[in-house]
Structures are given as C-alpha cells and as structure tokens.
Design a protein around this motif. Structure first.
Motif, PDB file in Angstrom:
ATOM      1  N   PRO A   1      39.836  45.029  27.796  1.00 21.74           N
ATOM      2  CA  PRO A   1      38.427  44.951  28.201  1.00 21.74           C
ATOM      3  C   PRO A   1      37.811  43.572  28.045  1.00 21.74           C
ATOM      4  O   PRO A   1      36.778  43.282  28.661  1.00 21.74           O
ATOM      5  CB  PRO A   1      37.742  45.971  27.288  1.00 21.74           C
ATOM      6  CG  PRO A   1      38.665  46.134  26.123  1.00 21.74           C
ATOM      7  CD  PRO A   1      40.041  45.954  26.671  1.00 21.74           C
ATOM      8  N   ASP A   2      38.426  42.712  27.240  1.00 20.82           N
ATOM      9  CA  ASP A   2      37.863  41.377  27.005  1.00 20.82           C
ATOM     10  C   ASP A   2      38.686  40.276  27.677  1.00 20.82           C
ATOM     11  O   ASP A   2      38.522  39.101  27.353  1.00 20.82           O
ATOM     12  CB  ASP A   2      37.776  41.103  25.502  1.00 20.82           C
ATOM     13  CG  ASP A   2      36.871  42.094  24.789  1.00 20.82           C
ATOM     14  OD1 ASP A   2      35.798  42.412  25.351  1.00 20.82           O
ATOM     15  OD2 ASP A   2      37.241  42.559  23.695  1.00 20.82           O
ATOM     16  N   ALA A   3      39.571  40.639  28.585  1.00 27.47           N
ATOM     17  CA  ALA A   3      40.429  39.646  29.234  1.00 27.47           C
ATOM     18  C   ALA A   3      39.585  38.585  29.923  1.00 27.47           C
ATOM     19  O   ALA A   3      38.639  38.892  30.653  1.00 27.47           O
ATOM     20  CB  ALA A   3      41.336  40.328  30.242  1.00 27.47           C
ATOM     21  N   ASP A   4      39.916  37.304  29.668  1.00 25.79           N
ATOM     22  CA  ASP A   4      39.176  36.214  30.295  1.00 25.79           C
ATOM     23  C   ASP A   4      39.786  35.872  31.652  1.00 25.79           C
ATOM     24  O   ASP A   4      40.766  36.489  32.089  1.00 25.79           O
ATOM     25  CB  ASP A   4      39.132  34.992  29.381  1.00 25.79           C
ATOM     26  CG  ASP A   4      40.518  34.440  29.047  1.00 25.79           C
ATOM     27  OD1 ASP A   4      41.508  34.847  29.700  1.00 25.79           O
ATOM     28  OD2 ASP A   4      40.605  33.600  28.136  1.00 25.79           O
ATOM     29  N   ALA A   5      39.198  34.893  32.321  1.00 26.69           N
ATOM     30  CA  ALA A   5      39.624  34.545  33.678  1.00 26.69           C
ATOM     31  C   ALA A   5      41.091  34.135  33.719  1.00 26.69           C
ATOM     32  O   ALA A   5      41.829  34.499  34.642  1.00 26.69           O
ATOM     33  CB  ALA A   5      38.741  33.430  34.235  1.00 26.69           C
ATOM     34  N   ALA A   6      41.532  33.356  32.727  1.00 25.26           N
ATOM     35  CA  ALA A   6      42.925  32.892  32.714  1.00 25.26           C
ATOM     36  C   ALA A   6      43.892  34.061  32.570  1.00 25.26           C
ATOM     37  O   ALA A   6      44.952  34.094  33.219  1.00 25.26           O
ATOM     38  CB  ALA A   6      43.130  31.890  31.584  1.00 25.26           C
ATOM     39  N   THR A   7      43.535  35.031  31.732  1.00 25.53           N
ATOM     40  CA  THR A   7      44.389  36.203  31.535  1.00 25.53           C
ATOM     41  C   THR A   7      44.438  37.054  32.798  1.00 25.53           C
ATOM     42  O   THR A   7      45.497  37.551  33.192  1.00 25.53           O
ATOM     43  CB  THR A   7      43.859  37.042  30.356  1.00 25.53           C
ATOM     44  OG1 THR A   7      43.851  36.239  29.178  1.00 25.53           O
ATOM     45  CG2 THR A   7      44.734  38.272  30.124  1.00 25.53           C
TER      46      THR A   7
END
Length: 244
Positions: free
Chosen positions: A66-72
């Motif tokens: 749920p907290d994945a950032d743009a890079a992930t």
C-alpha cells in the motif's frame, strides 16, 4: 493450408488485436519499449491525474504494497512487461502513454494486409464490429484511429478491455459483452489466436474462430478444437437479418 470453414450467420464480429488483426511483434518490439521509457515520468509528474492515480492504487493492491513509491511501482510495471502479464493497471498506463504517442505522430499502428479490407466489407454488409483486447480501451481507440489506412474508428461499434468486460479467459466476460451489445450469444463471432480465449467465448455460447498466422506466438500451439483460419479472407460471415 487451411480448410474452408462454415459460414457464420451473426450480427457482430468481436476482434482480438495482438496475433489476430495485428502482429504481436510490433506490440512487443515497438509499443512495449515506448511505454517502458515513459513510465517513470508518468508516475512522478502526473500521479494526481485520475487514470494514473487509479492505476497506481491498483498496482499497490495487486502487489500488497500500500505504500509503494513511484520507483517501486515502475519496477513492478517493468517486471509485468517482461512477463507479458495482462495486468489491468499496466494496460491502463500503457493506454495513456500510447494514446499520446499516436496523437503526437510518434506511433502508427500495424494491421495485417487482409484485415482492413475485410473489416470494411463486413461493416458495409451490416455487421457490427467490436474489439475485445487486453489493451486499454484508450489504446484500442488510438490503435484504430492511427492505422496506415487512416482512421478506422468509424467501423467500430464498441471497445472492450479487462476493465469494462473482465479477464479474457473467463466466460463471464463474454456474457458481459453480449449483455452490453444487447445481442444473443449465438449472434456473436469472436476471432482470436489464443485457445483459452476461444474456449471462454464458446463456453459463453458464442461462435469462435482461431486465427493462426505464421510467426505468431500461438501458431505452433494451434487453436484446440476450434475452427481456424490463416487470414480474415478465409472467414465467411453473413448477416441474414441485415437490412443494409
């Protein structure tokens, strides 16, 4: 050599794209790299746009992060590309990128030589034409609007993808499309190169023909127990209820 099949008396033909109307190689070699090079910019600079934000939320839900950032998220999208996974958020973001690429003139779609003349003939004969592809509706519309033969969207009565119809190997998706078109299942003909999709369409009561083109990924596998054709010219379709 393909054996001539029966004549299909139907009201509509529903088209797969990759491997059916168009070369899979074009999609993989041209469109996939085009989208891969633009994911990062889309995810970082346009994350608040509704379509992009919705796709980001879907990626997070599918990956359980749920907290994945743009890079992930970009890493996930690229992994799905490598797997040729038909994930809805991947297709949605590709649709945004490809639509803009077609609009800028960076991209022109591909169709096998037999396809466009046959689509025009079927349309002129009173048959409705629909598209059902794993690619997003936005990408489908851009694909048909930017063909080497010009804008073909006037031939189409509707577009379906995994977002508005469902997964392509599930019979309920085909039932959903039939309901949307207000046509009986046995008045619909589905053309695809993938046996699992043909099986699902047939289970839903549709007619189905496997399109087998040399060089396509599913050519050697064949189309199971379905009727098959090497080109659209080998598919005979009529519409006894047409008044045109």
């Amino acid at each position: 050599m393909s054996v001539p099949g029966p004549t299909y008396d139907v009201d509509a033909v529903v088209l797969d794209i990759e491997g059916t109307t168009s070369a899979t190689g074009f999609v993989v070699d041209v469109l996939y790299p085009y989208s891969r090079a633009r994911f990062a910019e889309l995810l970082t600079e346009r994350a608040e746009e509704p379509v992009v934000a919705h796709a980001i939320a879907q990626v997070r839900e599918l990956t359980g992060e749920p907290d994945a950032d743009a890079a992930t998220i970009e890493k996930t999208l690229n992994a799905w590309l490598d797997e040729d996974r038909k994930a809805t958020p991947l297709k949605s973001l590709q649709g945004v990128i490809w639509s803009e690429g077609f609009a800028r003139g960076d991209l022109v779609s591909h169709f096998y030589d037999d396809v466009v003349p046959r689509l025009r003939a079927w349309h002129a004969a009173g048959l409705r034409l629909y598209v059902y592809s794993s690619g997003a509706v936005s990408a489908q519309r851009a694909w048909f609007a930017n063909s080497p033969a010009g804008d073909l969207t006037s031939l189409l009565s509707g577009l379906y993808d995994t977002e508005n119809a469902g997964p392509k190997q599930e019979p309920d998706s085909y039932r959903r499309i039939a309901g949307s078109t207000a046509l009986a299942a046995d008045r619909l003909l589905f053309l695809s190169d993938r046996p699992g999709e043909l099986d699902a369409a047939r289970e839903a009561g549709w007619h189905a023909v496997g399109v087998r083109r040399p060089g396509e990924p599913y050519f050697e596998q064949g189309v199971g127990g379905h009727a098959q054709a090497g080109t659209f010219d080998e598919i005979t379709v009529s519409n006894s209820r047409s008044t045109s």
